[in-house]
Design an enzyme around this catalytic site. Structure first.
Site, PDB file in Angstrom:
ATOM      1  N   ASP A 314       0.864  -1.178   0.000  1.00 25.38           N
ATOM      2  CA  ASP A 314       0.000   0.000   0.000  1.00 25.38           C
ATOM      3  C   ASP A 314       0.902   1.231   0.000  1.00 25.38           C
ATOM      4  O   ASP A 314       1.826   1.333   0.818  1.00 25.38           O
ATOM      5  CB  ASP A 314      -0.881  -0.013   1.259  1.00 25.38           C
ATOM      6  CG  ASP A 314      -1.952   1.074   1.231  1.00 25.38           C
ATOM      7  OD1 ASP A 314      -1.646   2.210   0.834  1.00 25.38           O
ATOM      8  OD2 ASP A 314      -3.099   0.775   1.620  1.00 25.38           O
ATOM      9  N   GLU A 330      -3.400   7.062 -11.198  1.00 22.54           N
ATOM     10  CA  GLU A 330      -4.744   7.150 -11.802  1.00 22.54           C
ATOM     11  C   GLU A 330      -5.765   6.744 -10.744  1.00 22.54           C
ATOM     12  O   GLU A 330      -6.367   5.678 -10.804  1.00 22.54           O
ATOM     13  CB  GLU A 330      -4.859   6.311 -13.072  1.00 22.54           C
ATOM     14  CG  GLU A 330      -4.460   4.862 -12.981  1.00 22.54           C
ATOM     15  CD  GLU A 330      -4.834   4.089 -14.243  1.00 22.54           C
ATOM     16  OE1 GLU A 330      -5.784   4.488 -14.943  1.00 22.54           O
ATOM     17  OE2 GLU A 330      -4.181   3.076 -14.520  1.00 22.54           O
ATOM     18  N   GLU A 339     -12.760   8.701  -5.123  1.00 22.56           N
ATOM     19  CA  GLU A 339     -12.072   7.432  -4.853  1.00 22.56           C
ATOM     20  C   GLU A 339     -10.810   7.678  -4.012  1.00 22.56           C
ATOM     21  O   GLU A 339      -9.874   6.893  -4.021  1.00 22.56           O
ATOM     22  CB  GLU A 339     -11.765   6.703  -6.166  1.00 22.56           C
ATOM     23  CG  GLU A 339     -13.028   6.203  -6.848  1.00 22.56           C
ATOM     24  CD  GLU A 339     -12.774   5.414  -8.122  1.00 22.56           C
ATOM     25  OE1 GLU A 339     -11.603   5.021  -8.362  1.00 22.56           O
ATOM     26  OE2 GLU A 339     -13.733   5.176  -8.879  1.00 22.56           O
TER      27      GLU A 339
END
Length: 530
Positions: A314, A330, A339
């Site tokens: 992560d 992205e 998001e």
């Protein structure tokens, strides 16, 4: 087996007795629809108690009727199209309403030089719009054109023979003209054909931080060549700015792709380096273990082992061995930040050199009020508040866009300010065009526009959208109860972006022309998990 029944128009805007009878019938229907005839005009009142010179917006008749019938999902509109039409803004409202049929009166037709029926340019535009929305066209009235020649393609009673003198219906020339208009329409672009099955289909937004994306989702996004072409252009410009022509042989740029997925941005970065003649060292950071496996296979297949290092982690937890010159991601959603791109890039910007470049460098969300009867009824079918307090990704089709989009929230990267926060609040006021008339707002359509680097952008905001890009559909913020907006009244909406320890959520409310409840208070119905 009867699919629909056309019922007469109301005689005035307040027709409670008629609506009550229809509503009683609607309660007992399961499959059959009722189509209410409504004249498409600013027609004179037929009520003897009113001044004859008073004009009535027939949309008001429809709105009053459907409110009395509780927005029944089996009540539809059959519009009577006459020789005169209201303004284009007034007509536009109907594209968000459940119009099933357009009943075109023969009196609306003109006569061309050869004596055949034709329509005005405005009528043609309206009917083309109806064709695009799968609205049936019904020709009604007496033939006003005595066309002696038999129209091409009209068959006799025996469908296998066209010789002799075929018998044709008196309205055939009008039907032939409709066929001509339909055949003259431009074919659907490839992008629209791809998206056609998604029209007005409500989808929950992705949760890419909480959930690992499926292979099929990656595959769909990777087919969006336009998006990756824009990224490649932005990376190429950044590389040229970072490394002058004199330093090409001695300087290797460190580029990190955070959220690398299955490798499309890695490919775009290496192609940009090849195109500009710059040397590149790439770190591809990805938390999804399934995507990492595919990424390893890609690197091996392409022979990129010497240039690309894969990090299975992560981005918020990884400690980078060196600082990056360029950070590429992205992480954008349909609303830009929905998001959690701001939170992810805030965590990843510690990898970036003080003069480093983030691609994208900024993004802004937009909203506009819409009439969207179908979406409202689809959400209403769930019979709870939670679904009305959820934002949906949807390919908008049967909607009326009531006012131009306005900016909501903006984010820029990198942002090294110690007081930086990703909480936001804004209030917006929308003015509807004067000739629109009254309307009903079912919610707000949301979009984004992103600056990747300098003059390279991508986005879905209707006025500046990137052509032929299909990675993002608009987002839709519904209202629990549709709001009636009188003619020339402004719409004022308030939007909040709220951040908690484990989630981020939006709240929204209308305050004018009448107040709505604050939707999704404390993220009770919809949130994005950190």
């Amino acid at each position: 087996s009867l699919q629909a029944c056309v019922i007469p128009p109301p005689k005035r805007s307040t027709c409670a007795n008629y609506a009550r009878v229809v509503n009683n019938i609607l309660q007992g229907l399961t499959n059959m629809q009722l189509w209410l005839r409504i004249p498409l005009e600013k027609s004179e009142s037929m009520d003897e108690d009113h001044d004859k010179s008073e004009t009535v917006d027939s949309w008001e008749w429809w709105n009053s009727f459907r409110l009395l019938c509780e927005h029944s999902s089996q009540l539809y509109v059959a519009l009577d199209i006459l020789s005169s039409l209201p303004s284009m803004n007034s007509l536009g409202r109907w594209f968000g309403e459940p119009v099933r049929a357009a009943i075109l009166q023969t009196d609306a037709f003109l006569t061309n030089a050869r004596g055949y029926p034709c329509l005005s340019k405005r009528h043609q535009t309206l009917l083309t719009g109806f064709f695009n929305h799968s609205v049936q066209v019904i020709i009604s009235g007496r033939s006003n054109h005595n066309v002696s020649q038999v129209s091409e393609g009209v068959l006799s009673r025996d469908e296998n023979h066209t010789e002799d003198t075929p018998t044709q219906h008196a309205l055939s020339p009008y039907l032939d003209y409709m066929a001509y208009l339909y055949q003259r329409m431009d074919p659907l672009p490839e992008q629209e054909r791809f998206e056609i099955n998604y029209r007005d289909f409500l989808q929950s937004p992705l949760q890419p931080l909480m959930d690992n994306l499926e292979a099929q989702t990656y595959e769909t996004f990777e087919k969006d060549t336009v998006k990756y072409t824009q990224y490649q252009r932005a990376i190429a410009k950044a590389l040229v700015d970072k490394v002058s022509d004199d330093e090409v042989s001695t300087t290797r740029t460190v580029l990190m792709v955070v959220g690398a997925g299955r490798g499309p941005l890695v490919r775009a970065s290496l192609q940009a380096a090849e195109e500009t003649g710059r040397m590149l060292k790439v770190y591809a950071v990805e938390k999804n273990p399934n995507a990492v496996i595919t990424l390893h296979s890609l690197i091996k297949l392409e022979g990129w082992e010497s240039m690309v290092t894969i990090i299975s982690s992560d981005m918020r937890c990884w400690d980078a061995p060196e600082k990056a010159d360029i950070l590429v991601s992205e992480l954008l959603g349909s609303f830009g930040d929905n998001e959690l791109s701001p939170e992810c890039l805030d965590g990843a910007q510690r990898f970036l050199k003080p003069d480093g470049i983030s691609i994208p460098s900024s993004y802004t969300s937009f909203i506009q009020p819409v009439t969207a009867s179908k979406l409202h009824n689809d959400i209403k079918a769930h019979k709870d508040i939670a679904h009305f307090e959820t934002a949906y990704v949807v390919k908008l089709h049967r909607v009326a866009r009531l006012a131009p989009p306005q900016e909501v929230f903006s984010f820029a990267h990198p942002n090294f300010s110690p007081k930086a926060t990703n909480q936001r609040y804004t209030k917006l006021q929308f003015e509807l065009p004067q000739d629109t008339g009254s309307c009903l707002v079912h919610g707000f359509a949301g979009y984004f526009d992103a600056v990747l680097y300098k003059d390279v952008h991508l986005g879905i905001e209707p006025n500046t959208c990137t052509p032929n890009m299909f990675s993002w559909f608009p987002i839709f913020f519904p209202l629990r109860k549709p709001i009636y907006v009188p003619s020339e009244s402004p719409i004022e909406v308030h939007f909040w972006r709220c951040c908690g320890a484990t989630k981020v959520w939006y709240e929204w409310a209308l305050v004018a022309p009448s107040p709505s409840p604050i939707h999704n208070s404390n993220g009770r119905s919809y949130w994005v998990g950190l």
